[in-house]
Design a protein around this motif. Structure first.
Motif, PDB file in Angstrom:
ATOM      1  N   LEU A 176      48.428  33.322  50.398  1.00  0.00           N
ATOM      2  CA  LEU A 176      48.899  33.193  49.024  1.00  0.00           C
ATOM      3  C   LEU A 176      48.067  34.035  48.072  1.00  0.00           C
ATOM      4  O   LEU A 176      48.592  34.658  47.144  1.00  0.00           O
ATOM      5  N   VAL A 177      46.751  34.066  48.290  1.00  0.00           N
ATOM      6  CA  VAL A 177      45.869  34.827  47.409  1.00  0.00           C
ATOM      7  C   VAL A 177      46.048  36.332  47.621  1.00  0.00           C
ATOM      8  O   VAL A 177      46.175  37.099  46.660  1.00  0.00           O
ATOM      9  N   THR A 178      46.073  36.774  48.870  1.00  0.00           N
ATOM     10  CA  THR A 178      46.152  38.214  49.135  1.00  0.00           C
ATOM     11  C   THR A 178      47.512  38.795  48.761  1.00  0.00           C
ATOM     12  O   THR A 178      47.602  39.948  48.341  1.00  0.00           O
ATOM     13  N   LYS A 179      48.581  38.014  48.883  1.00  0.00           N
ATOM     14  CA  LYS A 179      49.923  38.510  48.550  1.00  0.00           C
ATOM     15  C   LYS A 179      50.257  38.328  47.072  1.00  0.00           C
ATOM     16  O   LYS A 179      51.286  38.824  46.601  1.00  0.00           O
ATOM     17  N   ASN A 180      49.408  37.624  46.343  1.00  0.00           N
ATOM     18  CA  ASN A 180      49.699  37.319  44.948  1.00  0.00           C
ATOM     19  C   ASN A 180      49.879  38.577  44.098  1.00  0.00           C
ATOM     20  O   ASN A 180      50.693  38.607  43.173  1.00  0.00           O
ATOM     21  N   GLY A 181      49.134  39.629  44.422  1.00  0.00           N
ATOM     22  CA  GLY A 181      49.221  40.858  43.641  1.00  0.00           C
ATOM     23  C   GLY A 181      50.470  41.667  43.894  1.00  0.00           C
ATOM     24  O   GLY A 181      50.723  42.645  43.191  1.00  0.00           O
ATOM     25  N   TYR A 182      51.277  41.270  44.887  1.00  0.00           N
ATOM     26  CA  TYR A 182      52.457  42.041  45.235  1.00  0.00           C
ATOM     27  C   TYR A 182      53.752  41.459  44.682  1.00  0.00           C
ATOM     28  O   TYR A 182      54.830  42.011  44.928  1.00  0.00           O
ATOM     29  N   THR A 183      53.693  40.331  44.008  1.00  0.00           N
ATOM     30  CA  THR A 183      54.929  39.612  43.694  1.00  0.00           C
ATOM     31  C   THR A 183      54.805  38.834  42.394  1.00  0.00           C
ATOM     32  O   THR A 183      53.688  38.555  41.921  1.00  0.00           O
TER      33      THR A 183
END
Length: 404
Positions: A149-156
């Motif tokens: 959730l943290v690492t993908k947060n910047g993509y969406t």
């Protein structure tokens, strides 16, 4: 070929065959690097299916830190947001510990989604019965899920939208994009902050970084409201980070921020600021206070006094190089920083809320033995209720605990 003691196979070499637990986590790890953000939920559901779970939910904290909101996704159970203060999921969230609830259809298990001590949310599942092996595997799945959730947060925008319970101003949008995680819990130190009003904050912000044994902290309050304040706060935080990253001292950081704000906005604009540096090995705390209310020292669950310091002009006014103040913290000491909007708000249109009211509530909440994240959140919400739910100015709290 059969396995021997210590995982070795007769005939040579360790046993490298895939166990059930490795296979379960492998479902997540093997596909994480190229996983689209909206597929996190379905992938977690696929992994959890191997444990026979039902009704899986990923619950994210809303920006106001009042509700846990279900993340939408294929296979995830929908439902109403759950209040943090009045639910089993909320208890898991506040305590950062698993919570199990026996129900007629089985056991509902809530697990904290932790990333570096920051509480992303809660993973909730139902099983017929729960054993120690289930608990171990669920805890590890929750850990991987939090990291995803943290690492993908910047993509969406998916997670941002899920966490919003009301419209957000453009100024608040800018401020939230500046912030580090709201909390960090490490062996030697813990920090937590909260902004009010969450959906309309403009000039307040904070920042921190843990570099080796040194914790860097800053809190700012840009003059004015709306986009002008948010823009000034962006410049101030950017200047603070730049100066901090080139490893200059606190007084030099102040001068760097002062010059950046003055050059960009002119002599009639300013930012109050508070910069700190904590040696996490020794508890030595240094700070420069440029126009903020003095921080409070909390020792033995009571406010012991203010951390007063030499007067320094707010950033942007061209002040002289400031004196750096210093204090030696004791293990489990907490330092509470806050902006003036917290104490200058008028209660029901009458007298200001004031520091005495703040101290009363700090003593009451800190004595309950809660962690800094729970104390900061409870304090902000309690003070807002005591002010009649009104916040006409940004009101920010930030607390640091030296754990010794």
């Amino acid at each position: 070929m059969t396995a021997g003691r210590g995982g070795e196979q007769h005939g040579g070499g360790p046993d490298r065959s895939e166990s059930f637990g490795e296979g379960l986590l492998g479902v997540l790890l093997d596909r994480a690097h190229e996983l689209p953000p909206h597929r996190i939920g379905p992938l977690v559901v696929e992994a959890l299916a191997r444990l026979g779970v039902r009704d899986p939910q990923i619950l994210l904290q809303d920006y106001g830190q009042r509700m846990l909101v279900p993340l939408p996704g294929e296979g995830l159970t929908d439902g109403d947001p759950q209040p943090i203060d009045r639910s089993e999921a909320g208890r898991c969230f506040l305590d950062s510990r698993p919570v199990e609830l026996t129900r007629p259809d089985g056991v509902r298990v809530h697990l904290p989604l932790l990333d570096g001590g920051d509480q992303v949310g809660v993973l909730a599942v139902t099983l017929d019965e729960v054993g120690d092996d289930d608990r171990r595997l669920l805890r590890r799945v929750a850990g991987v899920t939090a990291d995803l959730l943290v690492t993908k947060n910047g993509y969406t925008d998916l997670f941002f939208r899920t966490r919003r319970s009301e419209p957000m101003s453009v100024a608040a949008e800018i401020q939230w994009s500046l912030l580090p995680p709201l909390a960090m819990v490490m062996p030697r130190v813990a920090v937590a902050g909260i902004l009010e009003p969450a959906y309309d904050v403009a000039g307040d912000s904070f920042d921190y970084a843990l570099d080796g044994d040194t914790l860097h902290l800053a809190m700012i309050d840009a003059m004015g409201h709306g986009l002008d304040a948010a823009t000034m706060a962006t410049v101030a935080i950017g200047a603070y980070r730049h100066a901090r990253r080139i490893s200059v001292g606190l007084s030099e950081i102040y001068l760097f921020m002062d010059r950046a704000v003055a050059e960009q906005f002119g002599p009639d604009h300013f930012v109050t600021a508070q910069m700190m540096r904590l040696d996490t090995r020794t508890g030595r705390l240094q700070w420069v206070n440029a126009g903020h209310p003095a921080p409070m020292l909390v020792r033995g669950h009571r406010v012991r006094g203010r951390l007063d310091s030499a007067t320094t002009l707010p950033v942007g006014f061209g002040g002289a190089e400031p004196a750096v103040s210093e204090v030696a913290l004791e293990a489990e000491d907490r330092v509470l920083c806050f902006t003036d909007g917290l104490i200058e708000e008028h209660r029901n249109g009458r007298e200001q809320f004031g520091e005495e009211q703040l101290i009363t509530w700090v003593d009451r909440l800190d004595s309950a033995g809660m962690g800094v994240r729970a104390v900061t959140r409870a304090l902000s919400h309690t003070l807002k209720r005591a002010r009649g739910g009104r916040t006409t100015d940004d009101a920010t709290l930030f607390m640091v605990e030296w754990r010794g």
